[in-house]
Design an enzyme around this catalytic site. Structure first.
Site, PDB file in Angstrom:
ATOM      1  N   HIS A  38       7.464  -3.172 -12.043  1.00 18.39           N
ATOM      2  CA  HIS A  38       7.968  -4.519 -12.327  1.00 18.39           C
ATOM      3  C   HIS A  38       6.812  -5.342 -12.887  1.00 18.39           C
ATOM      4  O   HIS A  38       5.692  -4.811 -13.068  1.00 18.39           O
ATOM      5  CB  HIS A  38       8.568  -5.150 -11.068  1.00 18.39           C
ATOM      6  CG  HIS A  38       7.674  -5.081  -9.860  1.00 18.39           C
ATOM      7  ND1 HIS A  38       6.471  -5.750  -9.784  1.00 18.39           N
ATOM      8  CD2 HIS A  38       7.784  -4.377  -8.703  1.00 18.39           C
ATOM      9  CE1 HIS A  38       5.914  -5.514  -8.618  1.00 18.39           C
ATOM     10  NE2 HIS A  38       6.673  -4.664  -7.949  1.00 18.39           N
ATOM     11  N   HIS A  41       3.302  -5.063 -11.276  1.00 17.52           N
ATOM     12  CA  HIS A  41       2.476  -3.911 -11.676  1.00 17.52           C
ATOM     13  C   HIS A  41       1.880  -4.139 -13.075  1.00 17.52           C
ATOM     14  O   HIS A  41       0.710  -3.839 -13.319  1.00 17.52           O
ATOM     15  CB  HIS A  41       3.322  -2.633 -11.732  1.00 17.52           C
ATOM     16  CG  HIS A  41       3.934  -2.217 -10.424  1.00 17.52           C
ATOM     17  ND1 HIS A  41       5.279  -2.249 -10.192  1.00 17.52           N
ATOM     18  CD2 HIS A  41       3.375  -1.733  -9.282  1.00 17.52           C
ATOM     19  CE1 HIS A  41       5.541  -1.806  -8.965  1.00 17.52           C
ATOM     20  NE2 HIS A  41       4.402  -1.491  -8.387  1.00 17.52           N
ATOM     21  N   ASP A 154      -0.262  -6.708  -1.349  1.00 22.51           N
ATOM     22  CA  ASP A 154      -0.529  -5.862  -0.179  1.00 22.51           C
ATOM     23  C   ASP A 154      -1.950  -6.168   0.267  1.00 22.51           C
ATOM     24  O   ASP A 154      -2.876  -5.386   0.029  1.00 22.51           O
ATOM     25  CB  ASP A 154      -0.343  -4.384  -0.558  1.00 22.51           C
ATOM     26  CG  ASP A 154       1.073  -4.122  -1.036  1.00 22.51           C
ATOM     27  OD1 ASP A 154       1.977  -4.020  -0.204  1.00 22.51           O
ATOM     28  OD2 ASP A 154       1.292  -4.045  -2.260  1.00 22.51           O
TER      29      ASP A 154
HETATM   30  P1  AMP Z   1       3.316  -0.027  -5.215  1.00 25.62           P
HETATM   31  O1  AMP Z   1       3.912   0.653  -6.409  1.00 25.62           O
HETATM   32  O2  AMP Z   1       4.282  -0.905  -4.489  1.00 25.62           O
HETATM   33  O3  AMP Z   1       2.533   0.900  -4.347  1.00 25.62           O
HETATM   34  O4  AMP Z   1       2.266  -1.036  -5.813  1.00 25.62           O
HETATM   35  C1  AMP Z   1       1.248  -0.613  -6.685  1.00 25.62           C
HETATM   36  C2  AMP Z   1       0.249  -1.720  -6.841  1.00 25.62           C
HETATM   37  O5  AMP Z   1       0.901  -2.873  -7.356  1.00 25.62           O
HETATM   38  C3  AMP Z   1      -0.365  -2.135  -5.501  1.00 25.62           C
HETATM   39  O6  AMP Z   1      -1.748  -2.403  -5.718  1.00 25.62           O
HETATM   40  C4  AMP Z   1       0.397  -3.386  -5.148  1.00 25.62           C
HETATM   41  O7  AMP Z   1      -0.331  -4.270  -4.341  1.00 25.62           O
HETATM   42  C5  AMP Z   1       0.619  -3.970  -6.523  1.00 25.62           C
HETATM   43  N1  AMP Z   1       1.744  -4.912  -6.520  1.00 25.62           N
HETATM   44  C6  AMP Z   1       2.998  -4.686  -6.070  1.00 25.62           C
HETATM   45  N2  AMP Z   1       3.732  -5.804  -6.175  1.00 25.62           N
HETATM   46  C7  AMP Z   1       2.928  -6.760  -6.691  1.00 25.62           C
HETATM   47  C8  AMP Z   1       3.103  -8.135  -7.035  1.00 25.62           C
HETATM   48  N3  AMP Z   1       4.270  -8.769  -6.837  1.00 25.62           N
HETATM   49  N4  AMP Z   1       2.058  -8.805  -7.545  1.00 25.62           N
HETATM   50  C9  AMP Z   1       0.859  -8.175  -7.727  1.00 25.62           C
HETATM   51  N5  AMP Z   1       0.628  -6.892  -7.430  1.00 25.62           N
HETATM   52  C10 AMP Z   1       1.647  -6.184  -6.921  1.00 25.62           C
END
Ligand code: AMP
Length: 285
Positions: A38, A41, A154
């Site tokens: 999204h 990312h 996170d």
């Molecule tokens: P995930 O795919 O959920 O493991 O996230 C991958 C990376 O994207 C991690 O470093 C998350 O902290 C970051 N991330 C997920 N959602 C957001 C967001 N809304 N804003 C900024 N970074 C994000």
């Protein structure tokens, strides 16, 4: 490699690519993700592209960071859509390994980060941070980037990663990217797709309630009282349960009881099948 944005699935292919880029003098940036991409990312891709010449995005739904009763099987996966989104960014390569490539038969090593992993998310999701620290260590060693970025969404995860990178002298610069939100303030998350329309409306209250906590703490309300008020407000808004609302030191994530220096409120509330995470800084005026 396919046409368009190249995708590789093995450590060997990733290393080859990185070796050639480095030989050409490129600075390598890595954005680890679990896919279902999204705009949060994509903001990380843009941010790291400002500090690196060659951006690699990994897509890997890491089984070891999911608990037994969690949503590993249901976790949204759509590699084609992810690659299409990344094609419109500065991404040079997608690394999408299989589970077997990441955890080959006989794999027996885990990375356990003491202290900072035990509270908050660590207490509510036993084993979660071991899974995260292990897979991020593997990704960093497989890719050997100069810089890697993780979202402040996170917040504890970012702190855990900074801790083991320092402890293990991993030769990489870790940076954080700010939380990207939907227009109503809900933090963007791959898991938001699980919310029904009704739950989605309730979810929008989360960041408003945390904003209010930030304002009341700054105005002199005791931290304990502000945390309690936020928990009550979340339950009244329609959340099923509040795992925690905690004002913490932004470096070691230890709870703080008085507001003397900049702090962070970190919170998790449950609605429907989803645990929503959010956090905000509380700056000393
Ligand atoms: P995930 O795919 O959920 O493991 O996230 C991958 C990376 O994207 C991690 O470093 C998350 O902290 C970051 N991330 C997920 N959602 C957001 C967001 N809304 N804003 C900024 N970074 C994000």
């Amino acid at each position: 490699m396919s046409e368009g944005l190249p995708i590789v699935r093995t450590v060997g292919q990733l290393r080859d690519f990185v070796m050639h880029q480095r030989a050409a003098g490129k600075r390598i940036g890595l954005v680890p993700t679990m896919g279902a991409l999204h705009h949060g990312h994509l903001s990380l891709v843009d941010a790291v592209a400002e500090k690196a010449d060659c951006v690699i995005v990994s897509i890997f739904v890491n089984p070891t960071q999911f608990g037994e009763n969690e949503d590993l099987a249901a976790y949204p996966r759509d590699e084609q859509a992810d690659v299409a989104k990344l094609s419109a960014t500065n991404t040079a390569l997608v690394y999408a390994p299989t589970v077997n490539e990441m955890y080959p038969d006989g794999d027996a090593t885990v990375v356990h980060v003491g202290g900072i992993s035990s509270r908050h998310e660590g207490a509510h999701r036993p084993g979660h941070f071991e899974g995260v620290a292990t897979v991020v260590t593997k990704l960093l060693l497989q890719c050997l980037p100069d810089i890697a970025i993780f979202g402040e969404k996170d917040f504890q995860q970012l702190a855990v990663i900074r801790q083991f990178v320092r402890d293990l002298s991993v030769p990489v610069e870790i940076i954080g990217g700010p939380i990207i939100r939907e227009p109503d303030g809900l933090a963007a998350s791959s898991r938001n797709v699980y919310l029904t329309e009704k739950e989605r409306k309730v979810a929008a209250q989360f960041n408003l309630i945390l904003k209010k906590l930030v304002e009341t703490v700054k105005a002199g309300t005791s931290i304990h009282q502000a945390e309690q008020s936020a928990k009550n407000a979340l339950l009244q808004a329609g959340f099923l349960a509040v795992d925690y609302v905690s004002v913490v030191n932004p470096v070691d994530l230890e709870p703080v009881t008085t507001f003397e220096q900049s702090a962070r409120v970190i919170a998790v509330a449950r609605i429907g099948k989803v645990r929503l995470l959010d956090n905000m800084s509380i700056e000393v005026p």
